[in-house]
Design a protein around this motif. Sequence first.
Motif, PDB file in Angstrom:
ATOM      1  N   GLU A 238       0.831  -1.201   0.000  1.00  0.00           N
ATOM      2  CA  GLU A 238       0.000   0.000   0.000  1.00  0.00           C
ATOM      3  C   GLU A 238       0.871   1.259   0.000  1.00  0.00           C
ATOM      4  N   SER A 239       1.992   1.197   0.753  1.00  0.00           N
ATOM      5  CA  SER A 239       2.829   2.399   0.863  1.00  0.00           C
ATOM      6  C   SER A 239       3.620   2.666  -0.419  1.00  0.00           C
ATOM      7  N   GLU A 240       3.826   1.639  -1.255  1.00  0.00           N
ATOM      8  CA  GLU A 240       4.592   1.841  -2.498  1.00  0.00           C
ATOM      9  C   GLU A 240       3.707   2.276  -3.672  1.00  0.00           C
ATOM     10  N   LEU A 241       2.396   2.081  -3.489  1.00  0.00           N
ATOM     11  CA  LEU A 241       1.461   2.204  -4.605  1.00  0.00           C
ATOM     12  C   LEU A 241       1.618   3.480  -5.434  1.00  0.00           C
ATOM     13  N   TYR A 242       1.553   4.619  -4.777  1.00  0.00           N
ATOM     14  CA  TYR A 242       1.545   5.880  -5.529  1.00  0.00           C
ATOM     15  C   TYR A 242       2.938   6.344  -5.942  1.00  0.00           C
ATOM     16  N   SER A 243       3.952   5.935  -5.150  1.00  0.00           N
ATOM     17  CA  SER A 243       5.301   6.461  -5.425  1.00  0.00           C
ATOM     18  C   SER A 243       6.094   5.539  -6.344  1.00  0.00           C
ATOM     19  N   ALA A 244       5.524   4.439  -6.783  1.00  0.00           N
ATOM     20  CA  ALA A 244       6.265   3.500  -7.635  1.00  0.00           C
ATOM     21  C   ALA A 244       6.731   4.199  -8.908  1.00  0.00           C
ATOM     22  N   ASP A 245       7.897   3.766  -9.372  1.00  0.00           N
ATOM     23  CA  ASP A 245       8.483   4.353 -10.578  1.00  0.00           C
ATOM     24  C   ASP A 245       7.762   3.762 -11.790  1.00  0.00           C
ATOM     25  N   ALA A 246       6.795   4.486 -12.328  1.00  0.00           N
ATOM     26  CA  ALA A 246       5.986   3.919 -13.418  1.00  0.00           C
ATOM     27  C   ALA A 246       5.575   5.009 -14.402  1.00  0.00           C
TER      28      ALA A 246
END
Length: 369
Positions: A238-246
């Motif tokens: 959940e904590s990586e969801l928005y900040s993922a390198d995509a």
Amino acid sequence: MPSILSATDTQTKATQSVTEQMSVFNHEQIVFCNDNNVGLKAIIGIHNTVLGPALGGTRMWNYASEQEALTDVLRLSRGMTYKSAVAGINLGGGKAVIIGDPKKIKTEALLRSYGKFIDNLGGKYITAEDVSMNSKDMEIIHMETDFVTGLPENMGGSGDPSPVTAMGVWMGMKASVKEVYGNDSLEGKKIIVQGLGNVGKHLIEYLAKENAELFVYDIDSEKIKSVSKQYKIKVLSESELYSADADIYAPCALGATINSQTLEQLKVKIICGSANNQLADENIHGKMVEEKGILYAPDFVVNAGGIINVYYELEGYNRERALSHAERIYDTTIKIFDIAKKEKLPTYLAANRLAEERIKAIAQLNARL
Ligand code: NAD
């Protein structure tokens, strides 16, 4: 049940009379339904019928107040007018709410009584499923009226709309990629899919076929397990969801996930997904998205596959026709990006502009002929 509106939404409206509230967005008709014998309290909202009968689902919800229910029906029915207008289908905008806890009040008698109220409108409003309503409920309402869609396939209905919705989102995503990268291939694009429910899982299928790199998150671990068995995916926390390198973020779970907090974290160039009402506040976050250099494919444009699907139910259902219409979401999305550039508007306002122009043109035609 928690409130599904912000406090301000309810408070501002509570000071106005019902007709004053209707005049804010020029709603045509609001029908209040009451039947003490079965405990029915419902509000049917008809926003605009220039393009055709007002079609939109019925939501059953334990609203904190009647005002909250009215605000919801006014907002949702207007949204349907815009969604159908942009999708190029001949439907107006409507929506209805039944007030109460579905676990406690939903009975055959209540649904049939509600069906009689719909029938009395003579086809001006056509209902479908929404929150806490399913195709079984539509079957019961259908005992009293023909103005129902979302019936099961074995009754000539259109069944599950989510494969058509997913196809439309895929088309909107390809159009967005074309706008940003110059060609519409998703091969190698890093895509975050939030929500692996009915729409999300079908969307994953399209994206995997194009060899996109998939990053997923769902609060339900069973959904993740089932999708990982079929596709190569990377599961985010959940904590990586928005900040993922995509490159792309596809919200396919809940609304309001584009907000000040998530916009601080998002590194993507495109947002395109199925969730309704993705911008927490259109005015604030629609602008912030632009300022961050993110291309936002308006939710009601790319998720119109569901309404397109029920539209074809009215004409004798044919999934091929529905899918082929949903494919046109590609061209519509491109058109909206063009309007946004030309008129220097955020994309969600460009989509509204396109809807309003179509309604105006058809209203003029109707007045002449
Ligand atoms: P669904 O209930 O089948 O799936 C939603 C999924 O999101 C579930 O797997 C759930 O576990 C997950 N989820 C819930 N909260 C989450 C969170 N905070 N983070 C990550 N995952 C979360 O719903 P659906 O039919 O797939 O619809 C998805 C969205 O698209 C909804 O907003 C819906 O209103 C919208 N939509 C759906 C259709 C359609 O045809 N089904 C049409 C138009 C719009």
